[in-house]
Design a protein around this motif. Structure first.
Motif, PDB file in Angstrom:
ATOM      1  N   LEU A   1      63.649   7.279  57.487  1.00 37.42           N
ATOM      2  CA  LEU A   1      63.832   6.506  57.579  1.00 37.42           C
ATOM      3  C   LEU A   1      63.239   4.900  56.840  1.00 37.42           C
ATOM      4  N   ASN A   2      63.343   3.730  56.920  1.00 36.58           N
ATOM      5  CA  ASN A   2      63.246   2.941  55.871  1.00 36.58           C
ATOM      6  C   ASN A   2      62.196   2.603  55.428  1.00 36.58           C
ATOM      7  N   PRO A   3      61.126   2.392  54.587  1.00 34.09           N
ATOM      8  CA  PRO A   3      60.266   1.843  54.006  1.00 34.09           C
ATOM      9  C   PRO A   3      59.525   1.101  55.351  1.00 34.09           C
ATOM     10  N   SER A   4      60.186   0.147  55.745  1.00 29.42           N
ATOM     11  CA  SER A   4      60.716  -1.225  56.757  1.00 29.42           C
ATOM     12  C   SER A   4      59.619  -0.603  57.772  1.00 29.42           C
ATOM     13  N   VAL A   5      59.535   0.927  58.275  1.00 27.39           N
ATOM     14  CA  VAL A   5      59.148   1.046  59.423  1.00 27.39           C
ATOM     15  C   VAL A   5      57.981   1.335  59.272  1.00 27.39           C
ATOM     16  N   LEU A   6      57.733   1.761  58.359  1.00 24.54           N
ATOM     17  CA  LEU A   6      56.098   1.641  57.905  1.00 24.54           C
ATOM     18  C   LEU A   6      55.214   0.552  57.944  1.00 24.54           C
ATOM     19  N   ASN A   7      55.839  -0.527  57.486  1.00 24.04           N
ATOM     20  CA  ASN A   7      55.676  -2.158  57.890  1.00 24.04           C
ATOM     21  C   ASN A   7      55.105  -2.768  58.985  1.00 24.04           C
ATOM     22  N   ASN A   8      56.231  -1.548  60.318  1.00 24.91           N
ATOM     23  CA  ASN A   8      56.359  -2.460  61.427  1.00 24.91           C
ATOM     24  C   ASN A   8      55.397  -1.403  62.205  1.00 24.91           C
ATOM     25  N   LEU A   9      54.489  -0.127  61.540  1.00 23.09           N
ATOM     26  CA  LEU A   9      53.119   0.682  62.108  1.00 23.09           C
ATOM     27  C   LEU A   9      52.041   0.071  61.468  1.00 23.09           C
ATOM     28  N   ASN A  10      52.177  -0.845  60.836  1.00 24.69           N
ATOM     29  CA  ASN A  10      50.878  -1.305  60.977  1.00 24.69           C
ATOM     30  C   ASN A  10      50.456  -2.371  61.779  1.00 24.69           C
ATOM     31  N   HIS A  11      51.095  -2.805  62.784  1.00 24.52           N
ATOM     32  CA  HIS A  11      50.703  -3.840  63.811  1.00 24.52           C
ATOM     33  C   HIS A  11      49.866  -2.809  64.600  1.00 24.52           C
ATOM     34  N   LYS A  12      49.974  -1.189  64.630  1.00 22.26           N
ATOM     35  CA  LYS A  12      49.022  -0.491  65.471  1.00 22.26           C
ATOM     36  C   LYS A  12      49.383  -0.507  66.869  1.00 22.26           C
ATOM     37  N   LYS A  13      51.114  -0.872  67.212  1.00 19.46           N
ATOM     38  CA  LYS A  13      50.820  -2.033  68.578  1.00 19.46           C
ATOM     39  C   LYS A  13      51.049  -0.233  69.874  1.00 19.46           C
ATOM     40  N   LYS A  14      50.646   0.108  70.383  1.00 22.24           N
ATOM     41  CA  LYS A  14      50.787   1.023  71.605  1.00 22.24           C
ATOM     42  C   LYS A  14      51.759   0.692  72.748  1.00 22.24           C
ATOM     43  N   GLY A  15      52.330   2.487  72.594  1.00 25.29           N
ATOM     44  CA  GLY A  15      53.663   1.952  73.610  1.00 25.29           C
ATOM     45  C   GLY A  15      53.307   3.000  74.586  1.00 25.29           C
ATOM     46  N   ALA A  16      54.658   3.146  74.986  1.00 21.69           N
ATOM     47  CA  ALA A  16      54.215   4.540  76.055  1.00 21.69           C
ATOM     48  C   ALA A  16      52.236   5.870  75.820  1.00 21.69           C
ATOM     49  N   GLY A  17      51.990   5.754  76.936  1.00 22.10           N
ATOM     50  CA  GLY A  17      51.318   6.969  77.075  1.00 22.10           C
ATOM     51  C   GLY A  17      50.374   6.313  75.592  1.00 22.10           C
ATOM     52  N   GLY A  18      50.156   4.856  76.241  1.00 20.61           N
ATOM     53  CA  GLY A  18      48.919   4.894  75.748  1.00 20.61           C
ATOM     54  C   GLY A  18      49.002   5.129  73.538  1.00 20.61           C
ATOM     55  N   GLU A  19      50.135   5.265  73.458  1.00 19.42           N
ATOM     56  CA  GLU A  19      50.093   5.906  72.708  1.00 19.42           C
ATOM     57  C   GLU A  19      51.016   5.426  70.825  1.00 19.42           C
ATOM     58  N   ILE A  20      50.283   5.116  69.562  1.00 20.56           N
ATOM     59  CA  ILE A  20      50.954   4.595  68.724  1.00 20.56           C
ATOM     60  C   ILE A  20      52.826   5.002  68.422  1.00 20.56           C
ATOM     61  N   GLN A  21      53.981   4.836  69.397  1.00 21.50           N
ATOM     62  CA  GLN A  21      54.811   5.394  69.568  1.00 21.50           C
ATOM     63  C   GLN A  21      55.876   5.381  67.682  1.00 21.50           C
ATOM     64  N   LEU A  22      56.180   6.019  66.986  1.00 17.65           N
ATOM     65  CA  LEU A  22      57.193   6.101  66.152  1.00 17.65           C
ATOM     66  C   LEU A  22      58.414   5.384  66.698  1.00 17.65           C
TER      67      LEU A  22
END
Ligand code: UTP
Length: 298
Positions: free
Chosen positions: A211-232
């Motif tokens: 993964l490129n480090p920009s994926v870590l920035n995307n995770l900053n939003h802590k958006k919940k996805g399927a199953g109510g989990e923060i999905q990679l």
């Protein structure tokens, strides 16, 4: 010239509920295929791919994992006194260079994406690998090494992909492919755990990523996805269409065992035992015996 991938994150903070009661006190990653813990297979694969820094995202009750990679002076002294050099050599694979391994706590199992995000400060601004030790891949060229070579060609973020039966789509992140180049596919969308009739393809993401480090920035939003989990998967999907990045799937060469499930774990145990000179004959004999018993019962 692309930056080399030298860091890998091993998210091992999940609860491992499918292996209860064992996982009440034994981390899933310490469970053994024949005599090697799952995590040893992942470490060997990472080393072969040129990884130098190993970052474990752990949780409460995973102490056995830290001990596994430590030296064992009393045991070593005992083996040395008895002249058991072969066993001392077996232990060598478990040693890590000082400072090469780090442990970060995920305080709550909020999802795989969140576990990866917990390691963000140790990654910095470079591409990194993510490896799920419960996916064990038997391959002539280790899977992550294949991916590192492919990544050197494509850049972007890359996920390991394999064809699965349509009815299995709801267990995986599934790829929507815009361009199929054989072992590498370009991805135009990723859907986490879709129902079979809503899956864009039968190409599933399994537990190896670059993964490129920009994926870590995307995770900053802590958006919940399927199953109510923060999905990679969701954070990787945000990379699609970004100038000079994009997302690629890589059809690896090898056999993947889902050791996070009981059936997959048992299959892997049999396959790895049959590959061993010291076990093959006895086990094959036993397997053909029980096949006969099974037939007689029908
Ligand atoms: P799984 O979906 O297999 O969950 O996680 P699990 O907890 O390990 O096992 P079950 O389903 O309860 O039996 C996939 C990977 O993501 C990690 C897990 O440790 C595993 O390596 N993970 C998952 C985390 O590190 N943190 C999380 O919050 C969730």
């Amino acid at each position: 010239m692309r930056k080399k991938v030298t860091k890998a994150i091993f998210p091992v903070a999940g609860l491992g509920t499918r292996f209860l009661p064992a996982t009440k006190s034994v981390p899933k990653e310490i469970m053994t295929l024949v005599d090697r813990p799952l995590v040893q297979y992942a470490i060997d694969e990472a080393r072969a791919a040129g990884i130098k820094e190993f970052i474990f995202v752990t949780s409460r009750g995973k102490g056995a994992l830290e001990d596994y990679f430590d030296h064992a002076p009393t045991l070593e002294a005992e083996l040395e006194a008895k002249g058991k050099t072969d066993l001392l050599n077996v232990l060598k694979d478990t040693y890590m260079e000082s400072g090469a391994i780090a442990y970060i706590r995920q305080h709550k199992a909020l999802g795989l994406g969140h576990a990866v995000w917990c390691a963000r400060r140790l990654i910095g601004n470079e591409p990194f690998a993510v490896m799920l030790p419960d996916d064990v891949i038997a391959a002539e060229t280790p899977c992550l090494q294949q991916m590192v070579e492919a990544y050197e060609e494509t850049g972007g973020s890359m996920v390991a992909a394999m064809e699965v039966l349509p009815e299995k789509s709801s267990s995986y992140g599934m790829l929507d492919v815009s361009r199929d180049m054989g072992s590498i596919v370009e991805v135009k969308d990723m859907v986490e755990k879709p129902k079979p009739d809503e899956s864009p393809s039968n190409l599933a993401v399994i537990g190896r990523y670059i993964l490129n480090p920009s994926v870590l920035n995307n995770l900053n939003h802590k958006k919940k996805g399927a199953g109510g989990e923060i999905q990679l998967t969701d954070a990787i999907a945000e990379e699609i269409g970004k100038e000079g990045r994009g997302v690629f799937g890589y059809r690896f060469r090898g056999q993947r065992f889902d050791c996070g499930s009981k059936a997959g774990f048992l299959q892997a145990t049999v396959a790895f035992a049959l590959a061993r000179d010291d076990l093959r004959d006895d086990l094959s004999r036993y397997l053909s015996e029980i096949k006969h018993i099974d037939k007689a019962a029908q």
